[in-house]
Structure formats: C-alpha cells, structure tokens
Write an enzyme that holds these catalytic residues in place. Structure first.
Site, PDB file in Angstrom:
ATOM      1  N   TRP A  19       0.820  -1.218   0.000  1.00 59.08           N
ATOM      2  CA  TRP A  19       0.000   0.000   0.000  1.00 59.08           C
ATOM      3  C   TRP A  19       0.849   1.261   0.000  1.00 59.08           C
ATOM      4  CZ3 TRP A  19      -5.004   1.848   0.151  1.00 59.08           C
ATOM      5  CH2 TRP A  19      -5.186   3.127   0.696  1.00 59.08           C
ATOM      6  N   MET A  20       0.389   2.309  -0.688  1.00 57.92           N
ATOM      7  CA  MET A  20       1.025   3.625  -0.608  1.00 57.92           C
ATOM      8  C   MET A  20      -0.056   4.694  -0.508  1.00 57.92           C
ATOM      9  SD  MET A  20       3.680   5.439  -3.265  1.00 57.92           S
ATOM     10  CE  MET A  20       2.527   5.784  -4.586  1.00 57.92           C
ATOM     11  N   ASN A  21       0.124   5.666   0.418  1.00 54.04           N
ATOM     12  CA  ASN A  21      -0.696   6.880   0.345  1.00 54.04           C
ATOM     13  C   ASN A  21       0.207   8.112   0.308  1.00 54.04           C
ATOM     14  OD1 ASN A  21      -0.987   5.722   3.210  1.00 54.04           O
ATOM     15  ND2 ASN A  21      -1.855   7.714   3.611  1.00 54.04           N
ATOM     16  N   ASP A  22       0.037   9.080   1.143  1.00 50.67           N
ATOM     17  CA  ASP A  22       0.626  10.419   0.959  1.00 50.67           C
ATOM     18  C   ASP A  22       2.128  10.433   0.611  1.00 50.67           C
ATOM     19  OD1 ASP A  22      -1.739  10.490   2.379  1.00 50.67           O
ATOM     20  OD2 ASP A  22      -0.934  11.576   4.075  1.00 50.67           O
ATOM     21  N   SER A  83       2.182  11.135   8.274  1.00 52.28           N
ATOM     22  CA  SER A  83       2.784  12.090   7.331  1.00 52.28           C
ATOM     23  C   SER A  83       3.662  13.160   7.963  1.00 52.28           C
ATOM     24  CB  SER A  83       1.682  12.749   6.504  1.00 52.28           C
ATOM     25  OG  SER A  83       1.244  11.811   5.551  1.00 52.28           O
ATOM     26  N   ARG A 141      -2.033  16.193  13.560  1.00 50.44           N
ATOM     27  CA  ARG A 141      -1.088  15.447  12.726  1.00 50.44           C
ATOM     28  C   ARG A 141      -0.751  16.221  11.438  1.00 50.44           C
ATOM     29  NH1 ARG A 141      -5.979  12.653  12.203  1.00 50.44           N
ATOM     30  NH2 ARG A 141      -6.869  12.655  10.106  1.00 50.44           N
ATOM     31  N   GLU A 197      -6.102  17.960   6.943  1.00 49.06           N
ATOM     32  CA  GLU A 197      -4.961  17.064   6.850  1.00 49.06           C
ATOM     33  C   GLU A 197      -3.895  17.705   5.949  1.00 49.06           C
ATOM     34  OE1 GLU A 197      -6.367  12.596   7.478  1.00 49.06           O
ATOM     35  OE2 GLU A 197      -6.943  13.322   5.503  1.00 49.06           O
TER      36      GLU A 197
HETATM   37  N1  DQQ Z   1      -2.673  10.076   5.797  1.00 42.79           N
HETATM   38  C1  DQQ Z   1      -1.768   9.954   6.894  1.00 42.79           C
HETATM   39  C2  DQQ Z   1      -2.104  11.041   7.831  1.00 42.79           C
HETATM   40  C3  DQQ Z   1      -2.813  12.023   6.963  1.00 42.79           C
HETATM   41  C4  DQQ Z   1      -3.571  11.157   6.022  1.00 42.79           C
HETATM   42  C5  DQQ Z   1      -1.879   8.595   7.508  1.00 42.79           C
HETATM   43  C6  DQQ Z   1      -3.959  11.803   4.742  1.00 42.79           C
HETATM   44  O1  DQQ Z   1      -0.947  11.562   8.461  1.00 42.79           O
HETATM   45  O2  DQQ Z   1      -3.587  12.867   7.743  1.00 42.79           O
HETATM   46  O3  DQQ Z   1      -1.493   7.587   6.591  1.00 42.79           O
HETATM   47  O4  DQQ Z   1      -4.165  10.861   3.708  1.00 42.79           O
END
Ligand code: DQQ
Length: 463
Positions: A19-22, A83, A141, A197
């Site tokens: 998985w990948m997000n930010d 993040s 965060r 965020e």
């Molecule tokens: N993704 C991170 C958080 C952020 C959110 C967690 C935004 O730090 O707020 O994976 O996609």
C-alpha cells in the site's frame, strides 16, 4: 499478483508492493530527489504505516531504497509513522512527522545518515507533548516546517470542534523545542470541515498559499492570502485538483528554486481488487507551482516529463463537425501524452475520448463544457472501478482557446487545462482493445488548432 496487472502505471511512481498513500519528506539532497511515502509493505491496504523511500535524478525515474521509518514492533494496525516533511537542519537531514502510538498522534523527529538511507528516531520525542490545552480537537497530525529568520516555524493540521479545520502554528529555536504561537488559520473550506490534513504553507508571488486536504471533503484545495503577525488571512480559494482521486499533496523547493508538488493518486477500484493486485496507490506527476497575477495557482507538469516521449503523432488543424466522433486511427495506446489546443467555437461540449474500444462501448472522455464552465472526466463507461465523473471549474474568456495536456498511464488519466485547472481520474478498462483516441464536438462546431501526441516509455520497472 503485481506482475500481470495491466493497471500498474508505467511512468507514475508506485510502491514496489503493498500500500502507498501520501507523499512525504520531499527534498533534493546532494542533487538527488528523495521521495518518502506512507506505506504498508505487508499488504495493499492501509495500516501499519511505514515510510517508504525512493530516489531519482530527474523526478521521473525512481529507484527504491530501504524503508526509512517503521512503527514500533507489535503495534496495532492504526499506529505507525504518519505524514511529515524532511528538512535540512544545519546539514543534518531531519524528518518531522506524526508518530501514532496507542492511537495518540504526536510530533516526532528522526535524524538521517548523509545518504538519507538510515534514520534514527530522536530520544527526546515527542517534540511537542500534545495539542494546545483547552481545545476540543479532532486530530493533531501532519506537518509543514520552514525557516523564518534564524528560527523554525511549524504548522500542524487539526480541527477544533465547533470551529472547523485548523492549523496550529509553532516557533522553534531548534527542531526539539517548540513554542505555540496560536492558530495560523481556522474555519471551513469545504462544508463543515472537521479536520485539515496535510497542510502545506509557502510564500509565492508576494502572497502566501495554504494547501489543505480537508475532511470530510476529502479533496485537495488551496487558499491564497496574506501572512502577517502569525495569522494567515485567505483572499482566494481554489481547487488543486477537481478529483478526490488526487489527495494529500506536498510541495518542496528544489535546487533550481522551483516549487514542485506531488499528490497521492488513490485507487478507484474495490479493496478486494487492490488486495488481489498486491499493490495500491500511485503518485501524480511532479507539478510546477507558481502564483498567477489573479491569485490562482499555475500548475504545469515538470518539463522532465517530456523525456518520456517516443513516437510523435500530429494532426493538422481542422474543424470538428457537430455531433460526430472522429477516431484518430494512427494513435493507440495506454501510455500517451496529448498536447492540444481547441477553439470550442459554437460547440456546447468538446473533448477527447481515451482508452476507447473500437465501437466505444468502453471509453473515458475528457470534456470541456461551456456551461456551466467546467472540465470533466466522464468515466461512466471507463470499465470497472468508480463510474462517477469528477470535474473542475474551467471558464474560458471570450476568444480564449482550450489548452489541454493529457497524460494517460494505464489506470491514470491526468489532465492539465489552461495552466491552472487540474483533473485526475483512476480508470480500469476491461477490454484488451480499449486503447483508441478520438475527438468530438457536440451541439455546434469546434476547431482543432493544434494536436500533438507522443507514446510514452515505461520507466517504473515493476515486476
Ligand atoms: N494520511 C496519513 C495522515 C494524513 C492522512 C496517515 C492523509 O498523516 O492525515 O497515513 O491521507
């Protein structure tokens, strides 16, 4: 698994697996671009968040490096290294990020080796003990850190119950000691914002820009305004990308002085499909960001993207007849760039069909609609995956042409219109012959002014 997944992009960054997000910690260090990212290496689903890491000489061709940050052993799915950003602390590469332990979000720092490969969480973490006292906050965060004079400044994303999204502003004599200065900004940008965020705050063109990913809007927006006496007063409100498929962008300034933004392109297919594929999430192309005189952001693909171009196809200017679809027979592909200028003439709608099967049972359409003045990606017949049609406001001044740069990359359609409107969609064609391109006009005649297309090379060598 990943090897035969036709939806795996060829030139947009994706994780090696899982998985990948930010995007996180974007920085140019000793000349090389580093990108970290929110990553679950175990499976293609959010959880146990690590910081993945890749390096590039040109923002396009990335090489994977070892995982930079990991959650504490045995921690639950929701905990991890969330993040944050990378800064140069007098020669020491330092990450400022959110560490989540037992569900509590706190600011941490980690210092790196000079090649940015090995990271050590600082023994004095957390560097801020918690959100400002006396407020009912939703979330604490995501960080943006910059130098102001000989001090540091930091904002942290949050929300205050009853007031909306919020950014808390701090000053630091070092990255270990922070003093709360107050609210940089608070309120609602979407509707009833609960939390902002991934705030990203920077000076541009004599003003300041605050990029936010508000919840529950779940889409990236920006505010342009004045930053004075520790407060930010917004004057202009804009959309970073009209689609919720683009989220949580971060920007940085490279050694040429360019501000470059990257966003997370989340999947628009089922969780089961993502788990079966073994990977999830891509990064947008690097976007150059400047401020226009009218207070809107100018957003264009970084010129390095042009190094992907191979075979070139052009079309001479011609009319686009009303209510006809003109297939471009010599242009087929699922990794292509199109640069075109169209005079919408009298047409009510004009656009380009992509990833189309021969009779267009399957197709994805990029459409400019004169009224109400918007650009949309029609994915009602795109294939499997989401079938809604994201859109972004785009009004052309009298005599102004429609100017499109379109990037197709297997499951990604990323559009830059007239230098200031961006729209991205994830699409999943099911037919093997869905690779056609066509032009069309509806309810009136339009004129093709110029048309260039290139087949693009795959540079993400993912197995
Ligand atoms: N993704 C991170 C958080 C952020 C959110 C967690 C935004 O730090 O707020 O994976 O996609």
């Amino acid at each position: 698994m990943t090897s035969n997944d036709r939806y795996r992009p060829g030139y947009h960054f994706t994780p090696p697996a899982g998985w990948m997000n930010d995007p996180n910690g974007l920085i140019q260090w000793h000349g090389r671009y580093h990108m970290f990212y929110q990553h679950n290496p175990h499976e293609a689903r959010w959880g146990f968040i690590h910081w993945g890491h890749a390096v590039s000489n040109d923002l396009i061709r990335w090489t994977d490096l070892p995982i930079a940050l990991a959650p504490e052993p045995g921690s639950p799915r929701g905990d991890g290294c969330w993040s944050g950003v990378a800064v140069d602390d007098h020669g020491i590469p330092t990450l400022v990020y959110t560490e989540v332990r037992n569900g509590v979000q706190l600011p941490y720092i980690a210092t790196g080796s000079d090649d940015l490969v090995t990271w050590r969480k600082h023994p004095r973490n957390p560097v801020i003990p918690g959100p400002p006292e006396g407020l009912e906050v939703s979330g604490f965060r995501d960080h943006c850190v910059w130098r102001e004079g000989d001090e540091w400044r930091q904002i942290i994303g949050s929300g205050i119950v009853g007031q909306g999204g919020a950014c808390f502003l701090y000053r630091g004599r070092s990255l270990l000691e922070w003093e709360y200065l107050g609210l940089l900004c608070v309120g609602s940008v979407g509707e009833n914002d609960e939390m902002w965020e991934c705030p990203d705050f920077f000076a541009s063109g004599g003003r300041h820009v605050l990029v936010l990913s508000p919840l529950p809007l779940n889409q990236a927006v920006y505010l342009v305004g004045r930053y004075q006496a520790n407060r930010f007063t917004p004057e202009v409100h804009g959309t970073v990308d009209g689609s919720a498929d683009f989220y949580a962008p971060q920007s940085f300034v490279d050694q040429q002085g360019r501000r470059i933004m990257v966003g997370w392109l989340r999947e628009a297919r089922s969780e089961t499909a993502q788990l079966n594929a073994g990977w999830s999430g891509a990064m947008s192309l690097p976007r150059l960001i400047t401020l226009r005189a009218d207070g809107r952001l100018r957003m264009t693909p970084a010129p390095e993207v042009e190094t992907l171009r191979s075979a070139h196809i052009t079309h001479a200017p011609h009319d686009l007849a009303p209510d006809t679809v003109a297939a471009l027979d010599e242009l087929h592909g699922d990794m292509i760039e199109i640069a075109t200028t169209i005079d919408p003439g009298t047409a009510r709608r004009v656009g380009i069909t992509l990833l189309a099967s021969p009779n267009r049972e399957e197709e994805t359409r990029v459409i400019y609609e004169r009224l109400p003045g918007r650009l949309l990606i029609d994915r009602t017949r795109s294939g499997s995956g989401s079938s809604d049609s994201p859109s972004v406001a785009l009004s052309l001044d009298p005599g102004e042409m429609l100017d499109l740069r379109i990037f197709v990359d297997r499951s990604i359609v990323e559009v830059f219109a007239n230098g200031h409107a961006c729209l991205t969609a994830r699409v999943y064609p099911t037919r093997s012959d869905s690779d056609g391109v066509a032009l069309f006009a509806e309810n009136g005649i339009a004129h093709l002014i110029s048309f260039d297309a290139w087949l693009l090379s795959a540079v993400m060598k993912r197995s």
